[in-house]
Design an enzyme around this catalytic site. Structure first.
Site, PDB file in Angstrom:
ATOM      1  CB  CYS A 230       2.596  -6.541  -0.029  1.00  0.00           C
ATOM      2  SG  CYS A 230       4.185  -6.992  -0.633  1.00  0.00           S
TER       3      CYS A 230
ATOM      4  CB  CYS B  63      -1.368  -1.962   5.238  1.00  0.00           C
ATOM      5  SG  CYS B  63      -0.754  -3.520   5.909  1.00  0.00           S
TER       6      CYS B  63
ATOM      7  CB  SER C 272       6.910   1.073   3.805  1.00  0.00           C
ATOM      8  OG  SER C 272       7.155  -0.309   3.891  1.00  0.00           O
ATOM      9  CG  LEU C 273       9.140   7.121   0.122  1.00  0.00           C
ATOM     10  CD1 LEU C 273       9.575   7.796   1.409  1.00  0.00           C
ATOM     11  CD2 LEU C 273      10.125   7.442  -1.003  1.00  0.00           C
ATOM     12  CG  HIS C 274       4.079   3.100   0.583  1.00  0.00           C
ATOM     13  ND1 HIS C 274       4.519   2.147  -0.308  1.00  0.00           N
ATOM     14  CD2 HIS C 274       4.047   2.478   1.784  1.00  0.00           C
ATOM     15  CE1 HIS C 274       4.734   1.013   0.325  1.00  0.00           C
ATOM     16  NE2 HIS C 274       4.462   1.187   1.589  1.00  0.00           N
TER      17      HIS C 274
ATOM     18  CB  CYS D  81      -0.148   1.683   6.557  1.00  0.00           C
ATOM     19  SG  CYS D  81       1.428   1.981   7.371  1.00  0.00           S
TER      20      CYS D  81
ATOM     21  CB  SER E  40      10.235  -3.997   5.107  1.00  0.00           C
ATOM     22  OG  SER E  40       9.439  -2.969   4.569  1.00  0.00           O
TER      23      SER E  40
ATOM     24  CD  GLU F 169      -2.216 -14.718   7.771  1.00  0.00           C
ATOM     25  OE1 GLU F 169      -3.374 -14.927   8.100  1.00  0.00           O
ATOM     26  OE2 GLU F 169      -1.910 -14.159   6.706  1.00  0.00           O
TER      27      GLU F 169
ATOM     28  CB  CYS G  45       0.476  -3.667  12.464  1.00  0.00           C
ATOM     29  SG  CYS G  45       1.819  -2.578  11.955  1.00  0.00           S
TER      30      CYS G  45
ATOM     31  N   GLY H 293       3.360  -6.640  11.150  1.00  0.00           N
ATOM     32  CA  GLY H 293       4.028  -5.894  12.213  1.00  0.00           C
ATOM     33  C   GLY H 293       5.117  -4.962  11.736  1.00  0.00           C
ATOM     34  CD  GLU H 294       8.202  -0.683  11.591  1.00  0.00           C
ATOM     35  OE1 GLU H 294       7.619  -0.522  10.507  1.00  0.00           O
ATOM     36  OE2 GLU H 294       9.443  -0.795  11.673  1.00  0.00           O
TER      37      GLU H 294
ATOM     38  CG  ASN I 134      -1.213  -7.156  -3.468  1.00  0.00           C
ATOM     39  OD1 ASN I 134      -1.339  -7.593  -4.607  1.00  0.00           O
ATOM     40  ND2 ASN I 134      -0.032  -7.079  -2.863  1.00  0.00           N
TER      41      ASN I 134
ATOM     42  CB  CYS J  94       7.256 -12.858   3.593  1.00  0.00           C
ATOM     43  SG  CYS J  94       6.563 -11.310   4.155  1.00  0.00           S
TER      44      CYS J  94
HETATM   45  N1  SAH Z   1       5.767  -2.442   8.924  1.00  0.00           N
HETATM   46  C1  SAH Z   1       6.794  -2.745   7.968  1.00  0.00           C
HETATM   47  C2  SAH Z   1       6.726  -4.176   7.544  1.00  0.00           C
HETATM   48  C3  SAH Z   1       5.514  -4.541   6.696  1.00  0.00           C
HETATM   49  S1  SAH Z   1       6.154  -4.858   5.142  1.00  0.00           S
HETATM   50  C4  SAH Z   1       6.700  -1.769   6.817  1.00  0.00           C
HETATM   51  O1  SAH Z   1       5.767  -0.978   6.787  1.00  0.00           O
HETATM   52  O2  SAH Z   1       7.604  -1.737   5.986  1.00  0.00           O
HETATM   53  C5  SAH Z   1       4.839  -4.956   4.112  1.00  0.00           C
HETATM   54  C6  SAH Z   1       5.036  -4.126   2.857  1.00  0.00           C
HETATM   55  O3  SAH Z   1       3.846  -4.272   2.091  1.00  0.00           O
HETATM   56  C7  SAH Z   1       5.175  -2.666   3.157  1.00  0.00           C
HETATM   57  O4  SAH Z   1       5.950  -2.007   2.198  1.00  0.00           O
HETATM   58  C8  SAH Z   1       3.737  -2.227   3.045  1.00  0.00           C
HETATM   59  O5  SAH Z   1       3.644  -0.850   2.897  1.00  0.00           O
HETATM   60  C9  SAH Z   1       3.300  -3.005   1.837  1.00  0.00           C
HETATM   61  N2  SAH Z   1       1.847  -3.120   1.735  1.00  0.00           N
HETATM   62  C10 SAH Z   1       0.956  -3.065   2.737  1.00  0.00           C
HETATM   63  N3  SAH Z   1      -0.304  -3.199   2.265  1.00  0.00           N
HETATM   64  C11 SAH Z   1      -0.205  -3.364   0.942  1.00  0.00           C
HETATM   65  C12 SAH Z   1      -1.170  -3.589  -0.097  1.00  0.00           C
HETATM   66  N4  SAH Z   1      -2.461  -3.698   0.182  1.00  0.00           N
HETATM   67  N5  SAH Z   1      -0.708  -3.721  -1.353  1.00  0.00           N
HETATM   68  C13 SAH Z   1       0.614  -3.660  -1.613  1.00  0.00           C
HETATM   69  N6  SAH Z   1       1.558  -3.475  -0.685  1.00  0.00           N
HETATM   70  C14 SAH Z   1       1.160  -3.311   0.581  1.00  0.00           C
END
Ligand code: SAH
Length: 428
Positions: free
Chosen positions: A398, A149, A278-280, A146, A256, A122, A142, A224-225, A355, A135
């Site tokens: 995302c 995600c 993607s710290l979180h 996570c 990212s 996508e 992937c 993907g990563e 999301n 994007c």
């Molecule tokens: N694998 C890479 C690229 C994916 S980027 C990475 O992890 O950075 C997608 C971004 O959306 C990342 O920051 C991911 O953590 C974030 N993301 C994934 N699921 C999400 C969700 N349900 N709601 C909001 N952000 C999300």
């Protein structure tokens, strides 16, 4: 929310032409999409074109593909007909095919694209005042799992090739009518901010009027990563940023990563694009759960790699993405810890409202909580925009990618099963 959706691959007469032809004998020819100018010259030499000539021809082909949007060798009128015929027999310019195109009420567009082997990825376009962000996906599925995600619930199928990554940009430009002399196909259902569609593109690249640029930024934030598909992503971004082609400056491209530490320095040195992490979470015990890759590369190591990221400066900050999860990572204490952690790193902080997706264990933080968190971060001197969720209604936001294509496939299967059941039913 009302959404519009278009089924392109299944017989839309207005869809732009897509050259997917296999070579003679049915074997797929090597694709020239995603190949650098140097690589193009080498490919031409394998067809008996002399070294000196090959560089000039490579520049011409590069221009046809990435400045004019040509989809076939036939369009390349400054190349002799016989050479065009030879090239068409040896190489393909195939792009992924569009399975569906959906347009959100907020103007976000999502394409489900089918690759030559039938896998799907996508790509999402997000228009905003003064800019448009594409994007792009780097893998089918992937490996990272996570927890918040939805893409992460899908196993890795395979890495994309450089051509398949660049192909996503080409398709988006086709559909947005971004090539000189082309317009967005009328078959596209335009949403706010997407501009008018006035007719299908011709694909011949003969007109020279440059349309307004729609894709100003590219983010490797789809499925993907990207750092687990390093070479293909590097080669693709070299093509996307080439000033004689698509010309998206590396400062407008963001990669990212969830934190593949050993590849971060290499990313700065060999790809040279903007970095997002993607710290979180601010504690390893929390991040170990949210982003399991943290068990391999914990927060301290990740931030050390960021401090040493080649080219990082106040003018070229690293973006830290932080998804707001109710009761998990969204306290005032977390916000203060975040500020402490990032001390000394030229950083931007993107707070992303979670999301939701079906069956997720998480909830998005309340708005008041997000604002309180943002205020602490702002007071510490960080511009911390809360990223407005875009395209949620078409599952393009995302972390929602792939789920939608699976759902679509499921609903298509259901519809087919119903139709077959009806066909099979004895008529009265
Ligand atoms: N694998 C890479 C690229 C994916 S980027 C990475 O992890 O950075 C997608 C971004 O959306 C990342 O920051 C991911 O953590 C974030 N993301 C994934 N699921 C999400 C969700 N349900 N709601 C909001 N952000 C999300």
């Amino acid at each position: 929310m009302a959404t519009t959706s278009l089924d392109i691959a299944r017989g839309n007469p207005h869809a732009p032409p897509i050259d997917t032809g296999p070579g003679p004998g049915g074997d797929p020819c090597p694709s020239l999409i995603g190949v650098s100018r140097g690589g193009l010259a080498t490919a031409l030499q394998t067809q008996g074109i002399a070294a000196r000539d090959s560089r000039m021809r490579a520049s011409q082909i590069f221009n046809w593909l990435y400045v004019r949007g040509a989809t076939s060798f036939d369009a390349m009128t400054n190349i002799s007909k016989s050479m065009r015929t030879d090239l068409a027999a040896a190489f393909t310019l195939a792009r992924p095919t569009i399975v569906t195109e959906q347009c959100s009420t907020d103007g976000t567009r999502k394409w489900v694209l089918r690759l030559a082997d039938g896998n799907e990825v996508e790509t999402v376009f997000i228009p905003e005042p003064g800019r448009g962000t594409l994007c792009v996906s780097s893998q089918v599925g992937c490996t990272l799992t996570c927890r918040f995600c939805h893409t992460g619930t899908q196993q890795l199928v395979r890495n994309l090739t450089a051509g398949e990554i660049v192909g996503q940009v080409l398709i988006a430009r086709d559909r947005l009518g971004e090539w000189p002399g082309h317009h967005a196909p009328t078959s596209t259902v335009a949403g706010p901010g997407t501009g008018p569609g006035t007719g299908p593109g011709t694909g011949d690249g003969t007109s020279t009027g440059a349309p307004q640029r729609r894709i100003t930024n590219v983010v490797m934030m789809g499925m993907g990563e990207p750092l687990y598909n390093f070479e293909a992503v590097r080669d693709a971004l070299d093509v996307v940023s080439d000033g004689d082609g698509l010309s998206v400056s590396k400062r407008r491209i963001t990669l990212s990563t969830a934190g593949v530490v050993p590849q971060i320095a290499r990313c700065g040195a060999e790809i040279g694009v903007m970095l997002a992490i993607s710290l979180h979470a601010v504690r390893d015990d929390v991040r170990d759960i949210l982003v399991p890759l943290n068990k391999k590369y914990p927060i301290a190591e990740l931030l050390e790699a960021c401090r040493r990221y080649p080219g990082v400066s106040n003018a070229r900050r690293i973006t830290f993405e932080y998804v707001m999860l109710k009761g998990i990572n969204d306290s005032d204490q977390d916000a203060r810890a975040l500020v402490r952690l990032l001390k000394g790193i030229p950083a931007k902080i993107n707070l992303i409202p979670f999301n939701p997706w079906p069956d997720t264990a998480y909830e998005c933080s309340d708005w008041g909580r997000i604002e309180a968190f943002a205020q602490i971060v702002n007071r510490a001197g960080y511009a911390s925009p809360v990223r407005t969720p875009r395209g949620r209604d078409i599952l393009a936001a995302c972390g929602q990618l792939k789920s939608a294509s699976e759902k679509e496939r499921a609903s298509t299967r259901l519809a087919r099963a119903r139709a077959q059941a009806q066909d099979a039913a004895p008529s009265a």
